[in-house]
Design an enzyme around this catalytic site. Structure first.
Site, PDB file in Angstrom:
ATOM      1  N   GLY A 105       0.781  -1.230   0.000  1.00 11.09           N
ATOM      2  CA  GLY A 105       0.000   0.000   0.000  1.00 11.09           C
ATOM      3  C   GLY A 105       0.815   1.283   0.000  1.00 11.09           C
ATOM      4  O   GLY A 105       0.283   2.345   0.343  1.00 11.09           O
ATOM      5  N   ASP A 150      -7.141  -0.564  -1.836  1.00 11.77           N
ATOM      6  CA  ASP A 150      -5.929  -0.103  -1.134  1.00 11.77           C
ATOM      7  C   ASP A 150      -6.157   1.262  -0.483  1.00 11.77           C
ATOM      8  O   ASP A 150      -5.828   1.484   0.681  1.00 11.77           O
ATOM      9  CB  ASP A 150      -4.748   0.005  -2.112  1.00 11.77           C
ATOM     10  CG  ASP A 150      -4.296  -1.343  -2.633  1.00 11.77           C
ATOM     11  OD1 ASP A 150      -4.975  -2.345  -2.329  1.00 11.77           O
ATOM     12  OD2 ASP A 150      -3.278  -1.402  -3.339  1.00 11.77           O
TER      13      ASP A 150
END
Ligand code: MEV
Length: 317
Positions: A105, A150
Site C-alpha cells: 500500500g 488499497d
C-alpha cells in the site's frame, strides 16, 4: 506558516486480490507498524514542489516532475479544486517506511497522506471515504484500473470488507485472535502489469477466469464470517484455498511459493500471496500455539527481505 501533516498506514490484503477488480469482495487490513507521512507548507512562489528523499525523487509543477511524483502534484491540486480554493504554492515532503512495490500500500498511503496534509493546511475536513476517493485518482496512474481497496483500507485504518463501488464495511472481530506474519519477497510486484495480464487471460477464457474470481470472492465472504465467529484454523483453510486459486491464475511465483511452504511447515495454518503477486508479499496466519519468533526466523532464512506482524482481535493493537 506551521507545517500541515498527513499520515496513513501500510496495508495488506488478506483475501480477494484480483477478484476485487471484477466486483467480488476482498478483505484488507492496515499494517500500522509502517507508515507514510507528508509534511506540507504553503509557499509564495506559486508552484508545487514534491520532495521524496526516501525514494530519491524530487519534482515540481513546472513540468520537470518525474513520473512517480507527477500524480502527486496533480493530486495536491485536485484537493484545492475539490474545495474550490485558488491554486497556490506548496512544498510537500514525503517520508515513508512502507516498502515500495510490494503490495503493502505504499502508493495508496502516500496519496492518502497527501490529501490529508492539504486538507489540514486548508483547515478543511474530509471523512475517510472521501479521502480514499480523491486519492484513488492518483492511484489510477500507477495501477490503471484499481479496485479502490488499497486507498480505502489505508484511509479507514481498520480491517475492511470491500466491494468496489460500495461503501466499505468494518469487520467486527469475534472471540478469536488472528496473528499474522507478513514477509516481503524482496521482489517488486508490478501490480498494474499483473492486473493487465490477468485481464488478457480473462479475455481469452472468460468462463475459467470468472470461476477463479468467484471462488476467490467466496473465500473473502466466508472469511468475514470466520473472523466474526470462527477460528484461526478455519481462516487458514480459506487462505490456503485462495493460494491454490491464485496459483491457477498464474500470479504466484517461486519466491512466493517458497515463503508459503516455509510458513506452513513452521506453525502457520494458512499462507498465501498478498496483492498483485509475482513478487511482493506473502501473508501467513499463525496457529493457536505456534511460536511467532520461530516462524519469523525461518522466513528470514528462506530469503524474506523484511517481515512485519499484525494482529486481528476484538481489542485492536
Ligand atoms: C492490489 O492490492 C490488489 C489487486 O486486486 C488490484 C486492485 O485491487 O486494484 C491485485
Amino acid at each position: 506558516m506551521a507545517r500541515a501533516i498527513g499520515e496513513a498506514p501500510g496495508k495488506i490484503l488478506l483475501l480477494g486480490e484480483h477478484a476485487v477488480v471484477y466486483g467480488h469482495p476482498a478483505i484488507a487490513i492496515p499494517l500500522r507498524s509502517i507508515r507514510a507521512r507528508v509534511e506540507l507548507e504553503f509557499t509564495r512562489n506559486g508552484g508545487i514542489e514534491v520532495v521524496a528523499p526516501d525514494i530519491g525523487e524530487r519534482g515540481t509543477s513546472q513540468g520537470d516532475a518525474p513520473e512517480r511524483v507527477r500524480p502527486l502534484v496533480r493530486l495536491a491540486q485536485s484537493v484545492l479544486d475539490f474545495f474550490s480554493e485558488p491554486h497556490r504554492g506548496m512544498r510537500i515532503q514525503i517520508n515513508s517506511t512502507i516498502p515500495i512495490g510490494r503490495g503493502m500500500g505504499s502508493g495508496a498511503a502516500v496519496a492518502v497522506a497527501v490529501v490529508r496534509s492539504v486538507c489540514q493546511g486548508l483547515g478543511r475536513h474530509l471523512d475517510a471515504d472521501q479521502v480514499a476517493e480523491l486519492a484513488l485518482e492518483a492511484e489510477k496512474v500507477f495501477h490503471g484500473s484499481p479496485s479502490g481497496v488499497d486507498n480505502m483500507v489505508v484511509a479507514r485504518d481498520e480491517p475492511i470488507y470491500f466491494v468496489s463501488g460500495r461503501p466499505a464495511r468494518s469487520i467486527a472481530v469475534g472471540p478469536s485472535v488472528f496473528r499474522f506474519v507478513v514477509a516481503d519477497t524482496g521482489l517488486a510486484s508490478a501490480t498494474r502489469e499483473v492486473v493487465d495480464q490477468v485481464k488478457a487471460g480473462r479475455d481469452r477464457d472468460r468462463a475459467r477466469f470468472d470461476s477463479f474470481f468467484w471462488e476467490l470472492g467466496s473465500m473473502a465472504s466466508v472469511a468475514r464470517e470466520v473472523i466474526r465467529s470462527g477460528s484461526a484454523e478455519e481462516l487458514g483453510l480459506c487462505m490456503n484455498r485462495a493460494q491454490q486459486v491464485l496459483q491457477a491464475l498464474d500470479v504466484s511465483c517461486p519466491e512466493l511459493d517458497k515463503l508459503v511452504y516455509v510458513a506452513l511447515e513452521n506453525g502457520a495454518v494458512g499462507a498465501k500471496l498478498s496483492g498483485g503477486g509475482r513478487g511482493g508479499a506473502m501473508i501467513a496466519l499463525l496457529g493457536g500455539n505456534s511460536d511467532e519468533s520461530q516462524l519469523v526466523a525461518r522466513l528470514r532464512l528462506a530469503g524474506a527481505e523484511s517481515i512485519f506482524t499484525t494482529v486481528l482481535s476484538r481489542h485492536q493493537e
